[in-house]
Design a protein around this motif. Structure first.
Motif, short mmCIF file in Angstrom:
data_model
loop_
_atom_site.label_atom_id
_atom_site.label_comp_id
_atom_site.label_asym_id
_atom_site.label_seq_id
_atom_site.Cartn_x
_atom_site.Cartn_y
_atom_site.Cartn_z
N THR A 103 50.80 87.13 37.76
CA THR A 103 52.20 87.50 37.92
C THR A 103 52.91 87.81 36.60
O THR A 103 53.92 88.51 36.59
CB THR A 103 52.97 86.36 38.61
OG1 THR A 103 52.90 85.19 37.77
CG2 THR A 103 52.37 86.05 39.97
N GLY A 104 52.40 87.25 35.52
CA GLY A 104 53.10 87.35 34.24
C GLY A 104 54.18 86.30 34.09
O GLY A 104 54.86 86.24 33.07
N TYR A 105 54.35 85.44 35.10
CA TYR A 105 55.38 84.41 35.07
C TYR A 105 54.78 83.05 34.69
O TYR A 105 53.68 82.71 35.11
CB TYR A 105 56.05 84.26 36.43
CG TYR A 105 56.72 85.50 36.95
CD1 TYR A 105 57.39 86.38 36.09
CD2 TYR A 105 56.71 85.81 38.31
CE1 TYR A 105 58.00 87.53 36.57
CE2 TYR A 105 57.33 86.95 38.80
CZ TYR A 105 57.97 87.81 37.92
OH TYR A 105 58.58 88.94 38.40
N SER A 106 55.52 82.28 33.93
CA SER A 106 55.10 80.92 33.60
C SER A 106 55.11 80.07 34.86
O SER A 106 56.04 80.16 35.67
CB SER A 106 56.02 80.30 32.55
OG SER A 106 55.92 81.00 31.33
N GLY A 125 53.49 82.53 30.98
CA GLY A 125 53.31 83.93 31.33
C GLY A 125 54.17 84.80 30.44
O GLY A 125 55.29 84.42 30.08
N PRO A 126 53.71 85.99 30.06
CA PRO A 126 54.43 86.82 29.08
C PRO A 126 55.75 87.39 29.59
O PRO A 126 56.59 87.80 28.78
CB PRO A 126 53.42 87.94 28.77
CG PRO A 126 52.54 88.01 29.99
CD PRO A 126 52.43 86.61 30.46
N ARG A 127 55.94 87.44 30.90
CA ARG A 127 57.18 88.03 31.44
C ARG A 127 58.28 87.00 31.64
O ARG A 127 59.38 87.34 32.04
CB ARG A 127 56.88 88.73 32.77
CG ARG A 127 55.98 89.95 32.62
CD ARG A 127 55.56 90.50 33.98
NE ARG A 127 56.71 90.88 34.79
CZ ARG A 127 56.64 91.16 36.10
NH1 ARG A 127 55.46 91.09 36.71
NH2 ARG A 127 57.70 91.51 36.77
N SER A 128 57.98 85.73 31.39
CA SER A 128 58.97 84.68 31.58
C SER A 128 59.67 84.34 30.27
O SER A 128 59.04 84.35 29.21
CB SER A 128 58.31 83.41 32.13
OG SER A 128 57.92 83.59 33.47
N LEU A 229 61.20 83.02 35.86
CA LEU A 229 61.28 84.45 35.57
C LEU A 229 62.73 84.82 35.26
O LEU A 229 63.65 84.04 35.51
CB LEU A 229 60.78 85.26 36.77
CG LEU A 229 61.49 85.08 38.12
CD1 LEU A 229 61.36 86.34 38.95
CD2 LEU A 229 60.86 83.92 38.90
N PRO A 230 62.95 86.01 34.71
CA PRO A 230 64.33 86.44 34.47
C PRO A 230 65.12 86.46 35.77
O PRO A 230 64.61 86.88 36.81
CB PRO A 230 64.17 87.84 33.88
CG PRO A 230 62.79 87.84 33.30
CD PRO A 230 61.97 86.98 34.20
N GLU A 233 65.14 89.63 37.86
CA GLU A 233 63.93 89.92 38.63
C GLU A 233 63.89 89.12 39.92
O GLU A 233 63.40 89.60 40.95
CB GLU A 233 62.69 89.64 37.79
CG GLU A 233 62.47 90.64 36.67
CD GLU A 233 61.09 90.50 36.02
OE1 GLU A 233 60.13 90.17 36.74
OE2 GLU A 233 61.01 90.71 34.80
N SER A 237 63.05 90.49 43.60
CA SER A 237 61.64 90.25 43.90
C SER A 237 61.37 88.93 44.59
O SER A 237 60.25 88.41 44.55
CB SER A 237 60.81 90.32 42.61
OG SER A 237 61.07 91.49 41.89
#
Length: 263
Positions: A103-106, A125-128, A229-230, A233, A237
């Motif tokens: 997911t890219g999420y922590s 995760g890199p997106r979090s 996550l942001p 998002e 989502s």
């Protein structure tokens, strides 16, 4: 704060005093002299000197050239062992890392330890957004995190009331729920949607979602999974987040069952 009424009859006071010294040193990153430690721990200088010497010999404190003491590396070793014990078997950690990679999420795991909500494992995760407070250990913001909500939702209303009264409802942001009534309504909404949420309640601009991995009659065996996550998002989502979380929760549950059966 220690409860004097709960003091065991066989308390070993020298051990208790040594732990108080270690706590005092740990709260002072710039270091403390023996006299400062004695004053903060309400001990004599002579007693404090002997305790500090013993802790230094065992590696739990370090004496610096200026005569002050700081926390020693043995404390870091004990912390790593604690984190490893919290995280559980390798299969659980690997499943958590796969969920973060997918997911890219922590992602975070949590459960009750000694009756208190605790984060037991994490995978970044890199997106979090980076959340430096959400690391393995006790979660003082359980009322403001989705992970805490998912676990507290498994308690009875009376148990939750006692929990919130004991640990409080610190206002991390303007959106943090600050009353038991608002918290109960939020948990009911989470139960209906099949996923507990918080958006900006713990950190502005950040959202978290959580589901229960392992329900159990034993409170200490209940496990929850969360991701961060942001907030923007999450608004667009939420369904995808729920689907991914449930899939990861099933994988974690299977990993835990497999480990239990192998024991």
């Amino acid at each position: 704060m220690r409860d004097p009424l709960a003091e065991p009859s066989d308390l070993i006071r020298s051990v208790s005093r040594a732990l108080r010294v270690l706590e005092a040193v740990g709260r002072a990153p710039r270091g403390l002299t023996v006299k400062q430690i004695a004053r903060r721990c309400e001990l004599t200088v002579a007693t404090t000197y002997h305790l500090v010497r013993t802790l230094a010999y065992e590696g739990y404190v370090i004496r610096r050239e200026d005569g002050t003491y700081i926390v020693g590396l043995e404390v870091a070793d004990r912390y790593r062992e604690l984190v490893s014990a919290f995280r559980g078997p390798p299969a659980v950690g690997e499943t958590l890392r796969r969920a973060a990679l997918d997911t890219g999420y922590s992602h975070f795991l949590g459960r009750f330890i000694g009756g208190q909500v605790a984060i037991t494992a994490s995978a970044e995760g890199p997106r979090s957004p980076f959340l430096e407070d959400l690391v393995p250990g006790f979660d003082e913001g359980a009322h403001a995190t989705a992970l805490g909500k998912a676990l507290l939702a498994t308690l009875t209303p009376e148990q939750r009331y006692r929990y919130l009264k004991e640990y409080g409802m610190r206002p991390f942001t303007a959106a943090t729920l600050s009353t038991v009534e608002a918290f109960e309504a939020d948990l009911a909404a989470g139960d209906r949607r099949g996923m507990h949420l918080e958006i900006g309640q713990y950190r502005q601009g950040v959202a978290c979602a959580a589901v229960l991995v392992a329900p159990d009659k034993d409170m200490e065996r209940r496990v929850a999974l969360a991701c961060a996550l942001p907030a923007a998002e999450m608004m667009t989502s939420a369904r995808m987040v729920r689907s991914k979380l449930l899939a990861a929760a099933r994988a974690l549950s299977e990993a835990m069952v497999a480990v239990d059966h192998s024991v």
